[in-house]
Design a protein around this motif. Structure first.
Motif, PDB file in Angstrom:
ATOM      1  N   THR A 132      -2.041   4.300  -3.730  1.00  0.00           N
ATOM      2  CA  THR A 132      -2.599   2.957  -3.746  1.00  0.00           C
ATOM      3  C   THR A 132      -2.839   2.543  -2.300  1.00  0.00           C
ATOM      4  OG1 THR A 132      -0.460   1.828  -3.597  1.00  0.00           O
ATOM      5  CG2 THR A 132      -1.271   2.367  -5.805  1.00  0.00           C
ATOM      6  N   SER A 133      -3.436   1.380  -2.110  1.00  0.00           N
ATOM      7  CA  SER A 133      -3.622   0.844  -0.759  1.00  0.00           C
ATOM      8  C   SER A 133      -3.219  -0.622  -0.745  1.00  0.00           C
ATOM      9  CB  SER A 133      -5.085   0.982  -0.305  1.00  0.00           C
ATOM     10  OG  SER A 133      -5.886  -0.042  -0.862  1.00  0.00           O
ATOM     11  N   ASP A 134      -3.255  -1.233   0.440  1.00  0.00           N
ATOM     12  CA  ASP A 134      -2.899  -2.641   0.535  1.00  0.00           C
ATOM     13  C   ASP A 134      -3.989  -3.561  -0.004  1.00  0.00           C
ATOM     14  OD1 ASP A 134      -4.796  -2.345   2.512  1.00  0.00           O
ATOM     15  OD2 ASP A 134      -3.475  -2.901   4.166  1.00  0.00           O
ATOM     16  N   ALA A 135      -5.096  -2.980  -0.479  1.00  0.00           N
ATOM     17  CA  ALA A 135      -6.161  -3.775  -1.100  1.00  0.00           C
ATOM     18  C   ALA A 135      -6.003  -3.852  -2.618  1.00  0.00           C
ATOM     19  CB  ALA A 135      -7.528  -3.181  -0.754  1.00  0.00           C
ATOM     20  N   GLY A 145       0.781  -1.228   0.000  1.00  0.00           N
ATOM     21  CA  GLY A 145       0.000   0.000   0.000  1.00  0.00           C
ATOM     22  C   GLY A 145       0.811   1.275   0.000  1.00  0.00           C
ATOM     23  N   GLU A 146       2.114   1.180  -0.172  1.00  0.00           N
ATOM     24  CA  GLU A 146       2.971   2.367  -0.141  1.00  0.00           C
ATOM     25  C   GLU A 146       3.327   2.887  -1.527  1.00  0.00           C
ATOM     26  OE1 GLU A 146       6.373   1.366   2.176  1.00  0.00           O
ATOM     27  OE2 GLU A 146       5.214   0.961   4.002  1.00  0.00           O
ATOM     28  N   GLY A 147       3.103   2.079  -2.561  1.00  0.00           N
ATOM     29  CA  GLY A 147       3.506   2.486  -3.900  1.00  0.00           C
ATOM     30  C   GLY A 147       2.531   3.466  -4.535  1.00  0.00           C
ATOM     31  N   TRP A 148       3.011   4.158  -5.558  1.00  0.00           N
ATOM     32  CA  TRP A 148       2.179   5.043  -6.365  1.00  0.00           C
ATOM     33  C   TRP A 148       2.011   4.437  -7.751  1.00  0.00           C
ATOM     34  CZ3 TRP A 148       3.493  10.955  -5.638  1.00  0.00           C
ATOM     35  CH2 TRP A 148       3.308  11.307  -4.277  1.00  0.00           C
TER      36      TRP A 148
END
Length: 263
Positions: A194-197, A173-176
């Protein structure tokens, strides 16, 4: 991180190093760059994606939107938009040398290298050096008992005719999804959360001996109101036997890398 997770990471690094060593030996024995032959199928009968490939950079700057980012921007939820207004280009993880996941990694214009072995595809990226180990047998994702959210996600894949379909989950969830310089409208913030989903389905297909096509569908119910699909990214074969390594130094700081983006 649990001991089991640490062991998985350590084992992956060892496998990757061993693969690179084996790759270098096989290249040295096969002759000079530019003389290698890449048949349409591997020795075990899969479509052959092996090689070093490079695509034209895609994005949304200088009045052009070549990566369908205006569409993506319109899909963010009100909650995500509120968070995005609190961030700036300095918050882009790549400014701290964190490697971007795909599909963003496919848009940078830097070479990628694909190596295949029975049951696996290995994807190496030159910029922000990292590798992905992708099972291609259609096996399930890593068991939830051992699954932890890496930057590149957890991949599994299957063949649909000549297309390698890669299913990716368990992102951290840390990436763009794009770069801070990507601003398709005058109101764009250049923040692409983005998110971890997030769930990504990639399609890799060799069009001809020297052309590889990449497409991706991104679902992220925590940030997007509906799925976003990338346009086709066209990679061309490079007449070299391996990628190089582009270094990024966290100690240089975001200002250094933002200045390079602007130059």
């Amino acid at each position: 991180m649990s001991r089991r997770a640490m062991a998985v990471v350590a084992g992956t690094v060892v496998v990757g190093a061993a693969l690179l060593i084996g790759m270098r030996v096989s290249v040295d024995e096969s002759g000079a760059a530019g003389t290698r032959i890449f048949p349409a199928q591997t020795a075990w009968g899969e479509p052959n994606l092996t090689g070093v490939w490079r695509a034209t950079p895609l994005g949304a700057d200088s009045g052009r939107d070549t990566f369908n980012l205006a569409k993506l921007e319109g899909l963010y939820t009100p909650e995500a938009r509120a968070r995005m207004k609190e961030l700036s280009a300095k918050d882009d993880p790549t400014m701290r040398c964190t490697p971007p996941a795909f599909p963003r990694a496919a848009t940078l214009g830097h070479p990628v290298q694909i190596i295949q072995r029975p049951g696996f595809a290995f994807v190496f990226t030159e910029a922000y050096p990292v590798f992905r180990i992708i099972p291609t047998s259609g096996r399930p994702h890593t068991s939830p008992k051992y699954l932890f959210p890496p930057q590149m996600g957890d991949s599994t894949a299957r063949w649909e005719g000549d297309t390698l379909v890669v299913d990716v989950i368990s992102f951290n969830g840390e990436g763009w999804l794009a770069s801070p310089r990507d601003r398709p409208t005058s109101a764009s913030t250049g923040v692409w959360l983005t998110s971890d989903a997030m769930h990504v389905v990639e399609r890799w297909r060799r069009i001809d001996a020297d052309t590889l096509e990449y497409r991706a569908r991104v679902e992220d119910p925590n940030t997007l109101t509906m799925p976003w699909e990338t346009p086709a990214v066209t990679f061309k074969r490079q007449q070299v036997d391996r990628i190089e390594e582009i270094l990024c130094r966290p100690e240089d700081g975001p200002e250094t890398y933002l200045a390079r983006l602007a130059s």
